[in-house]
Design an enzyme around this catalytic site. Structure first.
Site, PDB file in Angstrom:
ATOM      1  N   ARG A 268     -16.190  11.799  -2.270  1.00 37.97           N
ATOM      2  CA  ARG A 268     -14.840  11.383  -1.885  1.00 37.97           C
ATOM      3  C   ARG A 268     -14.881  10.213  -0.905  1.00 37.97           C
ATOM      4  O   ARG A 268     -13.944   9.432  -0.822  1.00 37.97           O
ATOM      5  CB  ARG A 268     -14.040  12.554  -1.284  1.00 37.97           C
ATOM      6  CG  ARG A 268     -12.536  12.275  -1.292  1.00 37.97           C
ATOM      7  CD  ARG A 268     -11.717  13.342  -0.592  1.00 37.97           C
ATOM      8  NE  ARG A 268     -12.001  13.401   0.817  1.00 37.97           N
ATOM      9  CZ  ARG A 268     -12.443  14.459   1.466  1.00 37.97           C
ATOM     10  NH1 ARG A 268     -12.657  15.601   0.829  1.00 37.97           N
ATOM     11  NH2 ARG A 268     -12.671  14.408   2.763  1.00 37.97           N
TER      12      ARG A 268
ATOM     13  N   TYR B 132       6.298  -3.134 -10.629  1.00 35.52           N
ATOM     14  CA  TYR B 132       5.943  -2.014 -11.509  1.00 35.52           C
ATOM     15  C   TYR B 132       6.835  -0.804 -11.176  1.00 35.52           C
ATOM     16  O   TYR B 132       7.132  -0.564 -10.001  1.00 35.52           O
ATOM     17  CB  TYR B 132       4.460  -1.702 -11.274  1.00 35.52           C
ATOM     18  CG  TYR B 132       3.917  -0.581 -12.093  1.00 35.52           C
ATOM     19  CD1 TYR B 132       3.804  -0.696 -13.469  1.00 35.52           C
ATOM     20  CD2 TYR B 132       3.503   0.599 -11.494  1.00 35.52           C
ATOM     21  CE1 TYR B 132       3.294   0.345 -14.220  1.00 35.52           C
ATOM     22  CE2 TYR B 132       2.986   1.636 -12.233  1.00 35.52           C
ATOM     23  CZ  TYR B 132       2.886   1.507 -13.605  1.00 35.52           C
ATOM     24  OH  TYR B 132       2.380   2.536 -14.336  1.00 35.52           O
TER      25      TYR B 132
ATOM     26  N   ASP C 240       0.032  -7.625  -6.133  1.00 36.62           N
ATOM     27  CA  ASP C 240      -0.447  -6.829  -7.263  1.00 36.62           C
ATOM     28  C   ASP C 240      -0.773  -7.803  -8.400  1.00 36.62           C
ATOM     29  O   ASP C 240       0.113  -8.482  -8.918  1.00 36.62           O
ATOM     30  CB  ASP C 240       0.644  -5.832  -7.677  1.00 36.62           C
ATOM     31  CG  ASP C 240       0.243  -4.942  -8.854  1.00 36.62           C
ATOM     32  OD1 ASP C 240      -0.630  -5.345  -9.651  1.00 36.62           O
ATOM     33  OD2 ASP C 240       0.830  -3.849  -9.003  1.00 36.62           O
TER      34      ASP C 240
ATOM     35  N   LYS D  51      -6.066  -1.307 -16.533  1.00 30.32           N
ATOM     36  CA  LYS D  51      -5.516  -2.279 -17.471  1.00 30.32           C
ATOM     37  C   LYS D  51      -6.610  -3.270 -17.883  1.00 30.32           C
ATOM     38  O   LYS D  51      -7.544  -2.892 -18.541  1.00 30.32           O
ATOM     39  CB  LYS D  51      -4.300  -2.967 -16.845  1.00 30.32           C
ATOM     40  CG  LYS D  51      -3.331  -2.001 -16.131  1.00 30.32           C
ATOM     41  CD  LYS D  51      -2.619  -1.037 -17.055  1.00 30.32           C
ATOM     42  CE  LYS D  51      -1.844   0.063 -16.343  1.00 30.32           C
ATOM     43  NZ  LYS D  51      -0.874  -0.333 -15.361  1.00 30.32           N
TER      44      LYS D  51
HETATM   45  C1  LIG Z   1      -0.174   0.183 -14.372  1.00 31.95           C
HETATM   46  C2  LIG Z   1       0.229  -0.590 -13.191  1.00 31.95           C
HETATM   47  C3  LIG Z   1       0.104  -0.042 -11.898  1.00 31.95           C
HETATM   48  C4  LIG Z   1      -0.396   1.357 -11.668  1.00 31.95           C
HETATM   49  O1  LIG Z   1      -1.695   1.538 -12.111  1.00 31.95           O
HETATM   50  P1  LIG Z   1      -2.264   2.966 -12.563  1.00 31.95           P
HETATM   51  O2  LIG Z   1      -3.701   2.706 -12.777  1.00 31.95           O
HETATM   52  O3  LIG Z   1      -1.513   3.376 -13.783  1.00 31.95           O
HETATM   53  O4  LIG Z   1      -1.995   3.903 -11.416  1.00 31.95           O
HETATM   54  C5  LIG Z   1       0.474  -0.834 -10.826  1.00 31.95           C
HETATM   55  N1  LIG Z   1       0.966  -2.068 -10.990  1.00 31.95           N
HETATM   56  C6  LIG Z   1       1.122  -2.615 -12.211  1.00 31.95           C
HETATM   57  C7  LIG Z   1       1.673  -3.989 -12.322  1.00 31.95           C
HETATM   58  C8  LIG Z   1       0.761  -1.898 -13.342  1.00 31.95           C
HETATM   59  O5  LIG Z   1       0.932  -2.445 -14.557  1.00 31.95           O
END
Ligand SMILES: *Cc1c(COP(=O)(O)O)cnc(C)c1O
Length: 394
Positions: A57, A110, A182, A207
């Site tokens: 962790r 998001y 982000d 992603k």
């Molecule tokens: C998918 C996504 C997130 C969150 O990511 P997870 O891995 O699903 O928790 C945050 N910001 C954007 C722009 C995303 O597309």
């Protein structure tokens, strides 16, 4: 070998082998805990943390390897991997903010990020102002004495808007405000926010970085004069280790393997997206296409200045939501599914899927109009993608 001078594509592929075995695929250290052999106990008591292995962790060698790789790819001074993109966002913000602080964020983020800002973070005494960060005047007006963070997305869902990073960073840094971006929709292959002065970049590795729709994970990277040099290690020990959003060693390995083909995949995905965008622009059933590579996109100039390529994400508006659903259900090659950034073309309706919990007035302010369809374009042959979209549009 120093990989500093390598091209991005080579940097993505290359990493040093594991020293002991010379294994060129880094091992998965599938262990929750590690033995306090030799003088490790004494080192831990004396304050050693990352230098020794304690408990997964608080860190794991496979995770560290993935972090090192992402730090190089993003031009960051350091990286902290997390269990998901949302864990990266929440841990980064809880690592900066405390009760009484204020955030300025874009209205368009998001869906889960927006809900976190709108319905959750206020419970911890943190206030939020929502603005359109493509307009620096609005951003400056929203700043107050308690503003600690300016937050936006490099490429924002679903209209693919591109805020002017340099101008925003300048405005924020004049007041000592930390800029958090982000970068999920762009990926490090398309945008490098640290190069424009962004202090902290958060990204869902689920992603583009992972890219195979098989593992959930996130990353926080830092390159900042505003935050302490050891800020990320402080977040690792005092935030992540306490809130518990650690990445599993197996997922760290999958994401590291995925990241090695990031440049290759995204190059193909961007080329496919550009071709699909141009096709859709001429289709009689399509009212409007949102792709930053098109001259018709309102932030095309920002995109040209900030993005190495125009990305693999696009959206378009059709007559109404009902027809949009019909189109997506008729797709055969492209996959009607949540999430994005993977090898396969995936598509969804942002209004009724991701943003369902957000009231319609707020959705409209975010640019989520009726009949909006979003595509994450994959690596299939472009002719097959267009043929599938053409038959689905009817
Ligand atoms: C998918 C996504 C997130 C969150 O990511 P997870 O891995 O699903 O928790 C945050 N910001 C954007 C722009 C995303 O597309």
């Amino acid at each position: 070998m120093s990989s500093k001078k390598l091209d991005f594509a080579s940097q993505a592929v290359f990493y040093e082998p594991e020293p002991e075995s010379q294994s060129i695929s880094y091992p998965i250290y599938m262990s929750a805990n590690f033995q306090y052999g030799g003088d490790i106990y004494d080192q831990i008591v004396a304050g050693a943390r990352k230098e020794v292995n304690i408990y997964s962790r608080c860190g794991n060698p496979t995770e560290y390897k993935f972090e090192e790789h992402v730090a190089r790819l993003t031009g960051a001074d350091g990286c902290l991997a997390t269990a998901s993109g949302m864990a990266a966002i929440s841990h980064a913000l809880f690592g900066i903010l405390k009760a009484g602080d204020h955030i300025v964020t874009d209205i368009t983020t998001y869906s889960s990020t927006h809900e976190f800002f709108d319905h959750r973070i206020g419970d911890f005494g943190i206030t939020v102002s929502f603005v359109d960060t493509t307009d620096p005047v609005q951003v400056e007006r929203a700043f107050n004495d308690r503003t600690k963070v300016l937050y936006f997305e490099a490429l924002a869902n679903p209209t693919m808007k591109v805020p002017p990073m340099k101008a925003l960073v300048e405005l924020a840094h004049q007041r000592g405000i930390v800029v958090v971006c982000d970068n999920t929709f762009a990926s490090p292959a398309v945008c490098q926010p640290h190069a424009f002065g962004v202090d902290v970049v958060v990204e869902s590795a689920t992603k583009f970085i992972g890219g195979h729709n098989d593992a959930v994970g996130g990353v926080i990277t830092q390159r900042s004069d505003l935050l302490p040099a050891d800020w990320l290690e402080d977040v690792r020990w005092n935030t992540l280790n306490k809130l518990g959003g650690a990445l599993s060693p197996f997922n760290a390995w999958l994401l590291l393997r995925g990241a090695q083909t990031l440049a290759l995949r995204v190059e193909k995905q961007c080329a496919n997206a550009a071709a699909l965008a141009r096709y859709l622009e001429t289709h009689p059933k399509v009212k409007r296409v949102f792709y930053p590579g098109l001259e018709s996109h309102p932030n095309h100039e920002n995109a040209k200045a900030q993005l190495r390529n125009f990305g693999a994400m696009l959206s378009f508006q059709v007559e109404n939501e009902e027809y949009g659903v019909q189109v997506l259900k008729r797709l055969q090659l492209c996959c009607f599914a949540a999430s994005l950034g993977g090898l396969r073309t995936t598509t969804q309706l942002p209004g009724t899927m991701a943003f369902l919990d957000i009231p319609s007035q707020e959705r409209e302010a975010m640019g989520i109009v009726d009949g909006l369809v979003r595509f994450s374009v994959g690596i299939e042959h472009i002719d097959d993608i267009i043929a599938d979209v053409a038959q689905a549009l009817g």
